[in-house]
Enzyme design. Structure first.
Site, PDB file in Angstrom:
ATOM      1  N   GLY A  11      48.629  85.383 -13.045  1.00 39.98           N
ATOM      2  CA  GLY A  11      49.691  86.127 -12.796  1.00 39.98           C
ATOM      3  C   GLY A  11      50.117  87.672 -13.473  1.00 39.98           C
ATOM      4  N   ASP A 103      46.830  81.899 -20.624  1.00 37.44           N
ATOM      5  CA  ASP A 103      45.783  81.080 -21.421  1.00 37.44           C
ATOM      6  C   ASP A 103      44.763  80.050 -20.140  1.00 37.44           C
ATOM      7  OD1 ASP A 103      47.059  79.235 -19.900  1.00 37.44           O
ATOM      8  OD2 ASP A 103      47.983  77.678 -21.623  1.00 37.44           O
ATOM      9  N   THR A 125      51.911  87.218 -20.225  1.00 36.25           N
ATOM     10  CA  THR A 125      52.284  86.472 -19.810  1.00 36.25           C
ATOM     11  C   THR A 125      53.996  86.785 -19.572  1.00 36.25           C
ATOM     12  OG1 THR A 125      52.333  84.065 -18.715  1.00 36.25           O
ATOM     13  CG2 THR A 125      51.830  84.475 -20.797  1.00 36.25           C
ATOM     14  N   ARG A 171      55.914  78.259 -16.162  1.00 36.98           N
ATOM     15  CA  ARG A 171      54.830  76.786 -15.709  1.00 36.98           C
ATOM     16  C   ARG A 171      55.897  76.029 -16.687  1.00 36.98           C
ATOM     17  NH1 ARG A 171      49.047  78.100 -16.736  1.00 36.98           N
ATOM     18  NH2 ARG A 171      49.956  78.736 -18.166  1.00 36.98           N
TER      19      ARG A 171
HETATM   20  O1  F6P Z   1      52.232  81.944 -14.752  1.00 44.02           O
HETATM   21  C1  F6P Z   1      52.903  83.454 -14.709  1.00 44.02           C
HETATM   22  C2  F6P Z   1      53.552  81.994 -13.502  1.00 44.02           C
HETATM   23  O2  F6P Z   1      54.620  83.286 -13.523  1.00 44.02           O
HETATM   24  C3  F6P Z   1      54.026  81.526 -13.695  1.00 44.02           C
HETATM   25  O3  F6P Z   1      55.419  81.248 -14.243  1.00 44.02           O
HETATM   26  C4  F6P Z   1      54.439  80.344 -12.602  1.00 44.02           C
HETATM   27  O4  F6P Z   1      54.657  79.463 -12.042  1.00 44.02           O
HETATM   28  C5  F6P Z   1      53.295  81.528 -12.025  1.00 44.02           C
HETATM   29  O5  F6P Z   1      52.423  82.317 -12.600  1.00 44.02           O
HETATM   30  C6  F6P Z   1      53.583  81.198  -9.915  1.00 44.02           C
HETATM   31  O6  F6P Z   1      52.376  82.032  -9.572  1.00 44.02           O
HETATM   32  P1  F6P Z   1      51.571  82.303  -8.739  1.00 44.02           P
HETATM   33  O7  F6P Z   1      52.035  83.893  -8.589  1.00 44.02           O
HETATM   34  O8  F6P Z   1      50.259  82.535  -8.280  1.00 44.02           O
HETATM   35  O9  F6P Z   1      51.992  81.838  -7.345  1.00 44.02           O
END
Ligand code: F6P
Length: 319
Positions: A11, A103, A125, A171
């Site tokens: 992300g 991570d 992140t 998360r």
């Molecule tokens: O790790 C960053 C994050 O924004 C988390 O807070 C969230 O759970 C996840 O990524 C969302 O992922 P995606 O952008 O793949 O929907």
């Protein structure tokens, strides 16, 4: 080391561009060449890379997102896929890699290092869930965004004497929720680190109403429950109108705040120092304001992030 690669993975987070800039400028000042890899490990596998000079990162320090692009690429778990990635880098004369991500992205860096290719991880992140560092790049910007959103919710929930539930990213880490809840003056906080039942939450809310509270904001980390359902339950139990808001990906965008730019710049430059000292398989952190580095495997497998229990205690006193 003559040439390094840099990629952003997982992300995206505000400040990733500043981190790339830090890596590129520090590397160039040491006489190294730099290749930028598009779309994380996917671009590494597909051999999509570009040589970066100092102008490639001009006007980047203040830009949200990542100009190299980012991706989640679970196939990188396969050794055959990583072998292709290593071959692609060798072909271009790249002999070390800086990975900016969470991570999940560290896992790829760990595996490449185990295959003999030196990598340094930088924590990028908004979740602040990476071990071995007090803060991750992007966290402070997301915090400002969440607090601003909570302020806006406060206005409307106060006008209508409603209960507002606000779902915050992170998360499985409650740092962003907890910090935003304190800064936003939220009345109730639900975090992944602390067991929760909706019955107990309702009891707390009822106690607040009995104290004379006219409206309330509940901050809750994502993945704990369906907050639309929770809103219905709270409304039926308290007889107070309740609304739910998922902040979603808005939390990931925007220009990085100054602290994230500084953190990203320091970490980017530090990664080059480490590579020049012969390190590989390390991840960079900030602890007590100092740059530190840890074994990437240790950080993933053994190190735990401490939960800010004292912050939660303080928050509860201020309800
Ligand atoms: O790790 C960053 C994050 O924004 C988390 O807070 C969230 O759970 C996840 O990524 C969302 O992922 P995606 O952008 O793949 O929907």
């Amino acid at each position: 080391i003559k040439k390094i690669g840099v990629l952003t993975s997982g992300g995206d987070a505000p400040g990733m561009n500043a981190a790339i800039r830090g890596v590129v400028r520090a590397a160039l000042s040491e006489g190294l060449e730099v290749a930028g890899i598009y779309d994380g490990y996917l671009g590494l596998y597909e051999d999509r890379m570009v040589n970066l000079d100092r102008y490639s990162v001009s006007d980047m320090i203040n830009r949200g997102g990542t100009f190299l692009g980012s991706a989640r690429f679970p196939e990188f778990r396969e050794e055959s896929v990583r072998s292709v990635a290593i071959e692609n880098m060798k072909k271009r004369g790249i002999d070390a890699l800086v990975v900016i991500g969470g991570d999940g992205s560290y896992m790829g860096a760990k595996r490449l290092t185990e295959m003999g290719f030196p990598c340094i991880g930088l924590p990028g992140t908004i979740d602040n869930d990476v071990a071995g560092t007090d803060y991750t790049i992007g966290y402070f910007t997301a915090l400002e965004t969440v607090v601003e959103a909570i302020d806006r919710l406060r206005d409307t929930s106060s006008s209508h004497q409603r209960i507002s539930i606000v779902e915050v990213m992170g998360r499985y880490c409650g740092d962003l929720t907890l910090a935003a809840a304190i800064a936003g003056g939220c009345e109730f906080i639900v975090l992944p680190e602390i067991p929760y039942t909706r019955e107990e939450l309702v009891e707390e809310i009822k106690a607040g109403i009995a104290k004379g509270k006219k409206h309330a904001i509940v901050a809750i980390t994502e993945h704990i429950c369906d907050i639309d359902e929770l809103a219905k339950y709270i409304e039926s139990e308290t007889k107070r109108e309740t609304r739910s808001t998922v902040l979603g990906h808005i939390q990931r965008g925007g220009a990085p705040v100054a602290y994230d730019r500084i953190l990203a710049s320091r970490m980017g430059a530090y990664s080059i120092e480490l590579l020049l000292q012969g390190y590989g398989g390390r991840c960079v952190g900030i602890q007590n304001e100092k740059m530190v580095h840890h074994d990437i495997i240790d950080a993933i497998e053994n190190m735990k992030r401490p939960f800010k229990g004292d912050w939660l205690e303080t928050a509860k006193k201020l309800y």
